[in-house]
Design a protein around this motif. Structure first.
Motif, short mmCIF file in Angstrom:
data_model
loop_
_atom_site.label_atom_id
_atom_site.label_comp_id
_atom_site.label_asym_id
_atom_site.label_seq_id
_atom_site.Cartn_x
_atom_site.Cartn_y
_atom_site.Cartn_z
N HIS A 11 54.60 -23.56 37.44
CA HIS A 11 55.71 -22.64 37.71
C HIS A 11 55.57 -21.40 36.85
CE1 HIS A 11 59.77 -21.99 39.41
NE2 HIS A 11 59.96 -21.27 38.32
N TYR A 12 55.80 -20.23 37.46
CA TYR A 12 55.88 -19.01 36.66
C TYR A 12 57.33 -18.54 36.64
CZ TYR A 12 55.85 -16.23 41.03
OH TYR A 12 56.14 -15.69 42.26
N GLY A 13 57.75 -18.01 35.50
CA GLY A 13 59.13 -17.57 35.37
C GLY A 13 60.05 -18.66 34.85
N ASN A 14 61.32 -18.33 34.78
CA ASN A 14 62.30 -19.21 34.14
C ASN A 14 63.44 -19.53 35.10
OD1 ASN A 14 63.64 -20.66 32.16
ND2 ASN A 14 64.63 -18.86 31.29
N SER A 15 63.14 -20.24 36.17
CA SER A 15 64.14 -20.59 37.17
C SER A 15 65.17 -21.55 36.58
CB SER A 15 63.47 -21.23 38.39
OG SER A 15 62.57 -20.32 39.00
N HIS A 86 52.74 -11.47 44.61
CA HIS A 86 52.34 -12.30 43.47
C HIS A 86 52.48 -13.78 43.82
CE1 HIS A 86 51.73 -13.63 39.37
NE2 HIS A 86 52.89 -14.27 39.41
N TRP A 87 53.55 -14.14 44.53
CA TRP A 87 53.76 -15.53 44.92
C TRP A 87 52.64 -16.02 45.84
CZ3 TRP A 87 54.30 -17.89 49.67
CH2 TRP A 87 54.71 -19.23 49.65
N VAL A 88 52.25 -15.19 46.80
CA VAL A 88 51.20 -15.58 47.74
C VAL A 88 49.90 -15.86 47.00
CG1 VAL A 88 49.85 -14.91 49.77
CG2 VAL A 88 52.27 -14.28 49.62
N VAL A 91 50.21 -19.29 44.88
CA VAL A 91 50.13 -20.60 45.53
C VAL A 91 48.69 -21.05 45.72
CG1 VAL A 91 52.38 -20.45 46.64
CG2 VAL A 91 50.36 -19.61 47.87
N PHE A 92 47.76 -20.09 45.76
CA PHE A 92 46.34 -20.44 45.71
C PHE A 92 45.90 -20.71 44.27
CE2 PHE A 92 46.30 -17.90 49.68
CZ PHE A 92 45.58 -18.75 50.50
N LYS A 93 46.20 -19.74 43.41
CA LYS A 93 45.61 -19.77 42.07
C LYS A 93 46.06 -20.96 41.24
CE LYS A 93 44.89 -15.78 40.20
NZ LYS A 93 45.09 -14.48 39.52
N ARG A 94 47.27 -21.48 41.49
CA ARG A 94 47.74 -22.62 40.71
C ARG A 94 46.78 -23.80 40.79
NH1 ARG A 94 52.56 -25.36 44.42
NH2 ARG A 94 51.56 -24.98 46.42
N TRP A 95 46.09 -23.97 41.93
CA TRP A 95 45.16 -25.09 42.05
C TRP A 95 43.88 -24.87 41.23
CZ3 TRP A 95 46.52 -29.69 43.36
CH2 TRP A 95 47.65 -29.86 44.14
N PHE A 96 43.55 -23.63 40.99
CA PHE A 96 42.44 -23.34 40.08
C PHE A 96 42.84 -23.67 38.64
CE2 PHE A 96 41.61 -20.88 43.85
CZ PHE A 96 40.24 -20.92 44.00
#
Length: 324
Positions: A11-15, A86-88, A91-96
């Motif tokens: 997760h990025y940010g402080n939801s 940035h979100w798009v 969602v790819f980069k998190r798996w890297f």
């Protein structure tokens, strides 16, 4: 290699909902390690939750695969798409990030959920169901998620993502589709996963009902369950709970209560996270009668009205105002 399969969130940010998600995961899985791959804005969460370890994205932004991704990635979307760029990319980069993390930690099997998922049951007791598979999937079969039994699958998936972006003809086909037909669409990791599956992946749907229980793909989608409206008008699964900390939905086709091991709370008010966490803390032992008689239990929306009356009331009148 770590024996106990940990839980990984990205997760990025402080939801605002994150604290409820982690509290619920700790409550249902006190013996599991929970890792949050994140940024400086959510680093504080690890200090508030004893089972949560925070790791910075930047520490796992290295290696040949992610370098290739940075070089070949392009935003492919329709003219009416309004997703955050940035979100798009994320969602790819998190798996890297995940691949570099599990490699550095020498992890075997692990769990991964979207960061708005409330984990309601002990995950370890479900793991043997998925040992025959390389991984499970969610998003109605369109995303890698849940229990990843074989960690090498992640690296294979990343290779596929990079290969797809390097295929100029394939990517132009996606862009043409979005320009002419599905103008609100954007190319995400989900469509890349659908292509990856065509290579013969040994996967299974996590929301398949096994032994009377299931993992929720999204509370706003029916999947054969009864539905009910929130005060704001959004329709969600009709979730039942009593005082034993267990949650059920009624499957209309099977005509039976189904235990919910998780609930994915995309697109719902923050008060629903709060309500679920409060009901997840058992006040009495499990009752077989409660399992069989939904009439004896209140629904999540009823509990929400009691737990968060102001939020529920405001959203109700906002809905009335916009619909009048």
């Amino acid at each position: 290699m770590t024996e106990e399969a940990p839980i990984i969130f990205c997760h990025y940010g402080n939801s605002k909902y994150l604290r409820y998600v982690f509290s619920c995961a700790e409550l249902s899985n006190p013996d599991k390690k929970i890792f949050l791959l994140g940024d400086k804005k959510n680093q504080w969460l690890a200090k508030k939750h004893k089972n949560v370890e925070h790791r910075m994205f930047e520490d796992y932004a290295n290696g040949a695969q992610i370098e290739t991704f940075e070089r070949v990635y392009k935003l492919v979307q329709g003219p009416k798409q309004r997703r955050n760029k940035h979100w798009v990319n994320f969602v790819f980069k998190r798996w890297f990030y995940i691949q570099n993390f599990i490699s550095s930690e020498n992890l075997g099997s692990f769990w991964h959920f979207d960061s708005d998922t409330m984990i309601l049951d002990t995950l370890q007791k479900h793991e043997s169901k998925y040992y025959p598979y390389d991984c499970t999937e969610q998003c109605n079969g369109s995303c890698l998620n849940g229990f990843i039994t074989e960690p090498s699958i992640v690296s294979d998936y990343l290779e596929k993502i990079n290969t797809l972006f390097e295929d100029a003809e394939y990517m132009q086909q996606q862009q043409d589709e979005f320009d002419l037909k599905n103008q609100k669409f954007v190319y995400t990791e989900m469509r890349a996963y659908e292509e990856f599956k065509k290579d013969g992946l040994n996967s299974t749907r996590l929301n398949t009902i096994l032994d009377g229980s299931t993992f929720d793909d999204c509370i706003c989608q029916t999947h054969g369950m009864e539905m009910e409206p929130l005060p704001n008008g959004r329709v969600i699964k009709k979730v039942y709970s009593a005082d034993d900390g267990i949650f059920y939905c009624y499957h209309e086709g099977r005509k039976a209560l189904t235990r919910m091991n998780t609930l994915n709370l995309s697109w719902v008010p923050i008060g629903l996270f709060n309500t679920i966490l409060a009901k997840a803390q058992p006040k009495q032992k499990n009752s077989e009668v409660q399992k069989l008689e939904k009439e004896s239990m209140k629904t999540l929306v009823q509990h929400y009205w009691r737990k968060c009356p102001l939020e529920a009331t405001v959203s109700y009148f906002k809905k009335k105002k916009t619909s009048s």
